[in-house]
Design a protein around this motif. Sequence first.
Motif, PDB file in Angstrom:
ATOM      1  N   VAL B  64       0.840  -1.210   0.000  1.00 17.98           N
ATOM      2  CA  VAL B  64       0.000   0.000   0.000  1.00 17.98           C
ATOM      3  C   VAL B  64       0.868   1.250   0.000  1.00 17.98           C
ATOM      4  O   VAL B  64       1.637   1.458   0.937  1.00 17.98           O
ATOM      5  N   PRO B  65       0.753   2.073  -1.019  1.00 15.20           N
ATOM      6  CA  PRO B  65       1.571   3.287  -1.066  1.00 15.20           C
ATOM      7  C   PRO B  65       1.073   4.340  -0.078  1.00 15.20           C
ATOM      8  O   PRO B  65      -0.074   4.308   0.352  1.00 15.20           O
ATOM      9  N   GLY B  70      -3.546   9.184  -0.859  1.00 18.23           N
ATOM     10  CA  GLY B  70      -3.953   8.145   0.087  1.00 18.23           C
ATOM     11  C   GLY B  70      -3.985   8.638   1.508  1.00 18.23           C
ATOM     12  O   GLY B  70      -4.495   9.690   1.787  1.00 18.23           O
ATOM     13  N   ASP B  71      -3.419   7.892   2.385  1.00 17.73           N
ATOM     14  CA  ASP B  71      -3.610   8.153   3.786  1.00 17.73           C
ATOM     15  C   ASP B  71      -2.380   7.695   4.552  1.00 17.73           C
ATOM     16  O   ASP B  71      -1.402   7.277   3.967  1.00 17.73           O
ATOM     17  N   ARG B  72      -2.438   7.783   5.872  1.00 17.11           N
ATOM     18  CA  ARG B  72      -1.421   7.145   6.690  1.00 17.11           C
ATOM     19  C   ARG B  72      -1.472   5.639   6.452  1.00 17.11           C
ATOM     20  O   ARG B  72      -2.541   5.061   6.263  1.00 17.11           O
ATOM     21  N   ARG B  73      -0.322   4.990   6.547  1.00 15.26           N
ATOM     22  CA  ARG B  73      -0.301   3.530   6.451  1.00 15.26           C
ATOM     23  C   ARG B  73      -0.405   2.988   7.874  1.00 15.26           C
ATOM     24  O   ARG B  73       0.590   2.769   8.557  1.00 15.26           O
ATOM     25  N   VAL B  74      -1.629   2.804   8.275  1.00  9.24           N
ATOM     26  CA  VAL B  74      -1.939   2.571   9.679  1.00  9.24           C
ATOM     27  C   VAL B  74      -2.805   1.328   9.817  1.00  9.24           C
ATOM     28  O   VAL B  74      -3.764   1.165   9.072  1.00  9.24           O
ATOM     29  N   LEU B  75      -2.426   0.480  10.762  1.00  6.59           N
ATOM     30  CA  LEU B  75      -3.247  -0.698  11.068  1.00  6.59           C
ATOM     31  C   LEU B  75      -3.832  -0.516  12.468  1.00  6.59           C
ATOM     32  O   LEU B  75      -3.090  -0.468  13.459  1.00  6.59           O
TER      33      LEU B  75
END
Lengths: 347, 347, 347, 347
Positions: B64-65, B70-75
């Motif tokens: 995921v870029p 897009g957004d923060r790469r957050v789980l």
Amino acid sequence: MSTTKFSADEPALDRFYADLAEADLQPLWTQHGLLTPEPVPRTLPYRWRAAELKALGERAGALVPVDRGGDRRVLACANPGLGGAPYVSSTLWAAVQYLGPHEVAPAHRHTPAALRFVLEGEGVWTLVDGDPIAMSAGDLVLTPSWTFHEHHNPGDASMMWLDVLDLPVVHALEAVFFEIGPSATADRRTDAVSESERRFGSGPGLRPTLLDGPLPDHSPLLAYRWADTDRGLRSALEVSKTGAAELRYTDPVRGRDVLPTMRCEITRVAEGAATDSSRQTGSRVLTVLHGRGRIEIGDRLFDVEPGDIAVVPSWSPWRIHADRELDVFTTSDAPVLEALGLFRRSS
Amino acid sequence: MSTTKFSADEPALDRFYADLAEADLQPLWTQHGLLTPEPVPRTLPYRWRAAELKALGERAGALVPVDRGGDRRVLACANPGLGGAPYVSSTLWAAVQYLGPHEVAPAHRHTPAALRFVLEGEGVWTLVDGDPIAMSAGDLVLTPSWTFHEHHNPGDASMMWLDVLDLPVVHALEAVFFEIGPSATADRRTDAVSESERRFGSGPGLRPTLLDGPLPDHSPLLAYRWADTDRGLRSALEVSKTGAAELRYTDPVRGRDVLPTMRCEITRVAEGAATDSSRQTGSRVLTVLHGRGRIEIGDRLFDVEPGDIAVVPSWSPWRIHADRELDVFTTSDAPVLEALGLFRRSS
Amino acid sequence: MSTTKFSADEPALDRFYADLAEADLQPLWTQHGLLTPEPVPRTLPYRWRAAELKALGERAGALVPVDRGGDRRVLACANPGLGGAPYVSSTLWAAVQYLGPHEVAPAHRHTPAALRFVLEGEGVWTLVDGDPIAMSAGDLVLTPSWTFHEHHNPGDASMMWLDVLDLPVVHALEAVFFEIGPSATADRRTDAVSESERRFGSGPGLRPTLLDGPLPDHSPLLAYRWADTDRGLRSALEVSKTGAAELRYTDPVRGRDVLPTMRCEITRVAEGAATDSSRQTGSRVLTVLHGRGRIEIGDRLFDVEPGDIAVVPSWSPWRIHADRELDVFTTSDAPVLEALGLFRRSS
Amino acid sequence: MSTTKFSADEPALDRFYADLAEADLQPLWTQHGLLTPEPVPRTLPYRWRAAELKALGERAGALVPVDRGGDRRVLACANPGLGGAPYVSSTLWAAVQYLGPHEVAPAHRHTPAALRFVLEGEGVWTLVDGDPIAMSAGDLVLTPSWTFHEHHNPGDASMMWLDVLDLPVVHALEAVFFEIGPSATADRRTDAVSESERRFGSGPGLRPTLLDGPLPDHSPLLAYRWADTDRGLRSALEVSKTGAAELRYTDPVRGRDVLPTMRCEITRVAEGAATDSSRQTGSRVLTVLHGRGRIEIGDRLFDVEPGDIAVVPSWSPWRIHADRELDVFTTSDAPVLEALGLFRRSS
């Protein structure tokens, strides 16, 4: 308020004034100087020389013993405007205290609050309610109102430091209490780190989750170390546009002044720079830690060097000029003025 | 409140209930579970494993870029009790954020406040309203409500950290605002010391005399460094009688919690020791920085190791057991409960 | 934040999403509606009619008994936007409570705080921790968090009043506690003046020198009488330039809102005048005490008359138009928003 | 601290003391009376007789004009312990002010704060920053620090009232500022209700939602009316177990003392009853509004009747005995002592 000339019947007025005096009353209209357009301080701008303070401190050390029967070996700055009172200003007491090798100034406490600022040397401990605080050059140590405090010098060198107290204020309020320490035996602990610093001195914004009961009126941190202050001044001077930077010492838990009656600040002025002139209600005592320069107070100009003590009267403009980078520690009564709605400042 | 059996005319009651529903009214006496003797949290005690978080974070990084589109790469940790909501508890959001080498998470701001706690590594900068804050293991970094924040990673290694937000609370209050950053171009400053730390991070109790205007709702110090925290924990553990010590991160100027909605604390538990069991209203998310041990939450017992995340529901007792000296960072909603007069704690 | 289209390997992404779900994790980038540019309240603007409330209240009185086995006879306004929850807004509970002649609603207490505003009639007493407070039209009576409260009606006429509670907030924070009163026997005292008013209700700015211990989180004055409110509104309207005047009910000792979670205000609008439109974060419930007019909320316009109840969602503009001089009592969650740094208001 | 006998070389000591004096320094160990076990007030317990105050006030009215060239027609209580200073105690000024029919005391302002307590009569207006406040027996009227104030008497009867000021404190702090009013023309408004009362005087706990800017340091309510005070005293006495009740006048918005430097209280003692003896740091001036009795102060006992003024020195025990129901108004410097951490009270 200006005086008034009455066209009244003078003998009747004289009789009236006599009757007033008899009745322990005074007419407002004959009072002068009660309500002035601006403060007219009795405190005069003044400066005490480090060399003289040191020489006299050492003579006191040689001539006057310190023991339970006696008192602190303290020389108080007596402002020449205050008619012989042992006060540096109308609201502050400032003095040098001298403690010889292996001497002890035994424990007592009083409602006037005190602070100690170390100008030179190291190796004395101040115990505050039993907590042993090492003292070194540049450190600020608090002995707040009604805390037992004692000093002891386990080393072979004498030491002198600056004492500042709010004694004139507490005296004017008729609220002085004093008590001899609970034990005849001095506590000679020499811990490297005090309990107070262990709990409240770890770093900015860190404190124990659990406090042992309510916090006191004063800062729970009792020592502010020169290493921290120096680092803070360096940072602050780097981003300063004027060549001068000022830090305030505060209660690390509540951000208030360190004591309810005294504000402590320190100013670093880069070589060749000067602070802006400003004035405020209430008085300020200052001492030079490092450097060399001149301090303007009202219409006086004082050369200063490390260890000099000077006083700024209420509402007198003052500023600092640095010939060599200067560190100036100051104590003012600003918290008193602020609490009572009487603080004014102008540049 | 228990249900009631009415001996009333049932058909009339049925018609009445239908008329109430038609009028958008509901009878209190048919509501169950509104007023319970004690909190009955939907939040479940739970633990997420570091290894799994790390592996999934890295897969996210590969798949995921991160860019402006897009957004923060957050789980986000999704508590299994909350019916699919992406919340770690009823009041807190917790997540891991992954930023690959040379990546940028561009600036935005929102009314939910966030904090970052770095579990491992270094080399990412978070800019808060333009102030560049370096991030390293053990550091706490604040991005308070409505401050623009962005992250950039100038190095060759990816980095992951813990995000905690008060999003569920702000959402429940219907007070979410969001805004994209003022500039399309990321700010890639990598200053070693932030402006915030320069001004408020010198030492305990030291601050600039002059503040630039009123202080914000949150702590003006935006980074709490591991070196300070570690020293504080060491001091506190030395004087602890239980083998456990807890520090609170606070606003260095006002002593309040770092954010109006979240309390941050860190606990060190010596090898073999344990904290006392306690419980309080409101929830808490915790993560392990160092060490190994077990965390009891309600009737669950979780083994933990560095990087694990766990959650303590409202009013659930919890405690920490250390098999190897443990450092546990926690965030709770306690300031919310306290401000509203709803905080209770019992041991 | 807008959605993103990834050009990523879709099957890998699907597997990844499945693994995340398995690990109780959710990717932020697939969440929509979490962070919106402005609040998107689920609460809808709405109005309940006095006539309908009254008729249904009376039917409840006839059909549903009030006794210890049962509950309060309360009809809760259920906002049609909230999916069947018995809440007037996302943060407030509003209801009418009906107490028939010689009935008693026995004592209990709960952490959600409540207030009663009397729209009509008189002759019921609310006891708050045993202090008997008479209720009459226009009075505001507080039953703060965790205070025991009971109602009794010694007279021959039934009475209805408005209840407002912070229940949705306390529920969202998972901090609800509830307890049945200490005695099975109702206290039927009917003192004309409560202890609370005797101590804190003498006049503006007067209070007992000695307080019995620390003050509670809420106002120590539990009743605000219509005669005072009316006089205040009259004064305020006389000096108003807009034909509208608003007063806030506050803790007479500390000037804070009457409860930590709810703000009470009352607005008088002169015939033909209107308030300015304004909006703020958090919701508000209002009721009409006297007069006739229209209330604009968002894009809705509601005719109102005495006893009507309406709700203003978060961030929705609203205003009042008076066709006949209007008195409108409102309760909002503003203290919650303010305490958490989330309060915004704009005109 | 006791004196010390030194076995030192006396001539050397004499030279040393001379050198200290020359250097404007004073040794602490020769100071006596600086630090006493308990306060040793210079203020003496004392009482001024109403009859004498009244007679002398009238003579002043006949002999001394009041106009802009002159001053207030004020007779200040001069405590016999204070060496001729026009102060009732070390920290308070108390005086009677006499204003003849149709006279005007023109506007000025000063940093010392003042309050007026009316002992008899009615019909004078005090304007505070232009707000006209009617004065009647039993009313307390504030003219806080740095507010312009003027008095005018539109009627045919003269009037006298009690003035209390914090002048000795402000003088000791060297913070006195004074300014003549902005206009040569007196403002002769005679509104029945002041703007201040219209806004803040409606009832306990009611205030305008919108304040015009930040509140001042002092109470925004400038008049406390006897009708409210009397009702409050009656309520309080009804529930008193000792036959005595005391109310404090406070800022209705913040609950603080009415002024940052002065606390106002009023005590009602039922016929035959007495207050408990108590003492506190700081001084107190009191006046009798109604009734007859005796006031014990330290080892003095004073008969009192309406209009008498008396003073309680710091740390002196005092109590009131009522021969006929007594209302005693008191002003103390307690807010000063409290703000500085110097307040102590014991019974």
